[in-house]
Design an enzyme around this catalytic site. Structure first.
Site, PDB file in Angstrom:
ATOM      1  N   GLU A 299      40.200  37.942  64.727  1.00  0.00           N
ATOM      2  CA  GLU A 299      41.202  37.212  65.513  1.00  0.00           C
ATOM      3  C   GLU A 299      41.030  37.418  67.010  1.00  0.00           C
ATOM      4  O   GLU A 299      41.397  36.561  67.807  1.00  0.00           O
ATOM      5  CB  GLU A 299      42.613  37.659  65.109  1.00  0.00           C
ATOM      6  CG  GLU A 299      43.206  36.761  64.044  1.00  0.00           C
ATOM      7  CD  GLU A 299      44.674  37.024  63.765  1.00  0.00           C
ATOM      8  OE1 GLU A 299      45.060  36.803  62.621  1.00  0.00           O
ATOM      9  OE2 GLU A 299      45.426  37.455  64.652  1.00  0.00           O
ATOM     10  N   HIS A 328      26.653  48.283  44.416  1.00  0.00           N
ATOM     11  CA  HIS A 328      26.383  47.535  43.177  1.00  0.00           C
ATOM     12  C   HIS A 328      26.796  46.077  43.318  1.00  0.00           C
ATOM     13  O   HIS A 328      27.037  45.411  42.327  1.00  0.00           O
ATOM     14  CB  HIS A 328      27.122  48.216  42.016  1.00  0.00           C
ATOM     15  CG  HIS A 328      26.720  49.647  41.883  1.00  0.00           C
ATOM     16  ND1 HIS A 328      25.643  50.045  41.126  1.00  0.00           N
ATOM     17  CD2 HIS A 328      27.217  50.764  42.477  1.00  0.00           C
ATOM     18  CE1 HIS A 328      25.510  51.359  41.245  1.00  0.00           C
ATOM     19  NE2 HIS A 328      26.439  51.819  42.063  1.00  0.00           N
ATOM     20  N   LYS A 442      49.879  27.948  61.642  1.00  0.00           N
ATOM     21  CA  LYS A 442      51.318  28.191  61.479  1.00  0.00           C
ATOM     22  C   LYS A 442      52.079  26.897  61.756  1.00  0.00           C
ATOM     23  O   LYS A 442      53.002  26.532  61.049  1.00  0.00           O
ATOM     24  CB  LYS A 442      51.799  29.261  62.467  1.00  0.00           C
ATOM     25  CG  LYS A 442      51.401  30.691  62.109  1.00  0.00           C
ATOM     26  CD  LYS A 442      52.085  31.680  63.057  1.00  0.00           C
ATOM     27  CE  LYS A 442      51.704  33.117  62.780  1.00  0.00           C
ATOM     28  NZ  LYS A 442      52.361  34.092  63.632  1.00  0.00           N
TER      29      LYS A 442
HETATM   30  O1  PA5 Z   1      47.592  39.593  64.999  1.00  0.00           O
HETATM   31  C1  PA5 Z   1      48.331  38.629  64.999  1.00  0.00           C
HETATM   32  O2  PA5 Z   1      48.865  38.225  66.041  1.00  0.00           O
HETATM   33  C2  PA5 Z   1      48.689  37.888  63.715  1.00  0.00           C
HETATM   34  O3  PA5 Z   1      47.908  38.290  62.655  1.00  0.00           O
HETATM   35  C3  PA5 Z   1      50.143  38.152  63.370  1.00  0.00           C
HETATM   36  O4  PA5 Z   1      50.345  39.527  63.217  1.00  0.00           O
HETATM   37  C4  PA5 Z   1      50.555  37.430  62.111  1.00  0.00           C
HETATM   38  O5  PA5 Z   1      50.298  36.062  62.230  1.00  0.00           O
HETATM   39  C5  PA5 Z   1      52.039  37.641  61.829  1.00  0.00           C
HETATM   40  O6  PA5 Z   1      52.804  37.250  62.933  1.00  0.00           O
HETATM   41  P1  PA5 Z   1      54.263  37.736  63.150  1.00  0.00           P
HETATM   42  O7  PA5 Z   1      54.277  39.200  63.287  1.00  0.00           O
HETATM   43  O8  PA5 Z   1      54.717  37.031  64.372  1.00  0.00           O
HETATM   44  O9  PA5 Z   1      55.054  37.304  61.928  1.00  0.00           O
END
Ligand code: PA5
Length: 473
Positions: A299, A328, A442
């Site tokens: 990310e 394996h 989202k």
């Molecule tokens: O690292 C990130 O920003 C994302 O993976 C969020 O943690 C994830 O989408 C969940 O978002 P939120 O904590 O706003 O529910």
């Protein structure tokens, strides 16, 4: 507990030790020394003015005290009946807690008898899988459960949907007043639906510090509260992170494991086309740390645009593997497939347990040689064998060695990878702190389910290219 620094070893990335098409000369790494100093300066300036707050998480005494205070208060109000912590969150709001608990608790924590466990069982409701969520309802008694709902934005569809279901399930059994006393909301201090719900219902709540994104939040109340509730020593975890902070304050590339790891990965990517990074701990407990790392890297660095707006399609693909299991499954590809991967093999010097393999069936070939050795020796032999096999195939290998898996060493790992990732963002010239690709998904979901304000997304989905039956079997 062994409180020592983790060891970072890059011998087998160097062509001097491991000649081949995918390893590098030390001079190539040295050529990054000045750039490293420049980036270091920028990072430290940003840290100084508070625009990289993840750096200071090991020292946020107020938040740490609040975590303990809320946890002790919940424990006190539940008394003897407290049996479960149910953590609801997804991605960065969940993976850190899972990694922490999996690496630091008994491997079968929830199944250990209460008298020995001395801490509640811990469950994570991460996916929006009806079978799994319903399954949770079969094993959790609402009277005995504390729910920790975590969402930084307070709006994410998956945790909010799961929360609504859990809320209904528990409310029907114990009533709304008791339920409110059994929920802890971890979210932004100002914004988002979860913040509003927490304030309106008067729930206990914990803050996610401003400017700390989900995947950098394991050392905030996001990871600390579930960990503390489950009996993990969070002070030592943060002490470990602070030790790594000290090591990562060094502007000398060759003394700073986070910077060096970033440079090695980046350089192999840019000059040798190594576009995948495998993290392979030889430890079951650390398997979820690989999941956490996968998200952090993917990310943060997987970006279409550079900071100056050019299309760059940056990022290496992080891959989770676990030793010895993946010997394996994956090793055939790793040794003989394309030269497109760099390997990080994590070793553990002292496991919590030491098991002698018994000498039964001595006269058989396949068992006779095992008796008299330990399971620990076998794991270590397999780890070394994998490294050797990879080197024989001229693959670049980094080794990280933990003296022991404990809060001190796990804290170091989390912190090192976070610094490495932000530093790598500078090398790639991308914003490692945003996630526009995640946000788009989202928003389409909101549109599809009719959330107000997302009508345009719904329209876009309705305009999906029509499918032809010709291409469906
Ligand atoms: O690292 C990130 O920003 C994302 O993976 C969020 O943690 C994830 O989408 C969940 O978002 P939120 O904590 O706003 O529910």
């Amino acid at each position: 507990m062994i409180k020592k620094p983790i060891i970072y070893d890059y011998n087998y990335v160097l062509s001097e030790k491991n000649p081949g098409p995918a390893t590098v000369k030390i001079e190539e790494l040295e050529s990054y020394s000045n750039k490293t100093r420049e980036i270091h300066k920028q990072l430290m300036e940003k840290r100084e003015i508070g625009s990289l707050p993840f750096y200071d998480l090991p020292y946020r005494k107020k938040d740490i005290s609040l975590v303990k205070e809320v946890a002790e208060d919940v424990k006190k109000s539940m008394g003897e009946k407290l049996e479960n912590i149910l953590v609801v969150g997804i991605g960065g709001s969940s993976l850190g807690g899972i990694a922490l608990t999996k690496s630091l608790l008994h491997p079968f924590h929830n199944l250990v008898p209460q008298e020995i466990r001395k801490a509640p069982r811990i469950f994570f409701a991460e996916n929006i899988d009806a079978d799994e969520v319903k399954g949770l309802f079969d094993v959790i008694d609402p009277e005995k459960t504390v729910v920790n709902i975590i969402s930084k934005s307070g709006n994410t569809a998956e945790p909010m949907a799961n929360f609504l279901l859990i809320y209904k399930f528990m409310k029907e059994k114990i009533g709304e007043d008791s339920l409110k006393n059994q929920i802890v909301a971890t979210t932004d201090t100002q914004k988002g639906t979860l913040r509003k719900i927490a304030d309106d219902l008067g729930l206990r709540s914990l803050p996610i510090p401003e400017g700390v994104g989900g995947r950098f939040s394991v050392l905030t109340p996001v990871g600390l509260f579930p960990a503390y509730m489950a009996g993990i020593d969070i002070d030592t975890l943060l002490e470990g992170a602070a030790l790594m902070d000290k090591r990562c304050k060094n502007e000398d590339l060759f003394k700073n494991p986070a910077y060096l790891n970033a440079v090695i990965h980046f350089h192999l990517h840019r000059t040798r086309n190594i576009n995948m990074a495998v993290l392979m701990p030889y430890s079951q407990a650390l398997s979820q740390v690989s999941d956490w790392y996968r998200q952090l890297l993917a990310e943060s660095l997987g970006k279409k645009f550079s900071l100056s707006g050019e299309i760059v399609y940056a990022g290496q693909t992080p891959i989770k593997a676990v030793g010895a299991i993946d010997q394996h499954s994956q090793i055939q590809l790793y040794r003989e497939g394309p030269f497109d991967k760099v390997f990080t093999i994590i070793g553990v010097e002292n496991f919590r347990n030491f098991l002698n393999i018994p000498s039964f069936f001595d006269s058989y070939d396949g068992t006779g040689y095992l008796g008299g050795h330990t399971l620990n020796e076998l794991m270590e032999a397999e780890r070394k064998a994998t490294i050797l096999a990879l080197i024989k195939s001229q693959r670049p290998v980094i080794e990280i060695d933990l003296p022991e898996i404990n809060p001190y060493t796990v804290g170091q790992i989390f912190y090192m990878y976070e610094v490495q990732t932000v530093f790598a963002g500078y090398l790639y010239n991308v914003n490692s702190l945003d996630q526009p690709g995640v946000e788009a998904g989202k928003q389409y979901t909101y549109g599809m389910l009719g959330r107000k304000g997302f009508e345009k997304m719904r329209e876009e989905i309705n305009n999906f290219p029509a499918k032809s039956k010709d291409y469906i079997l």
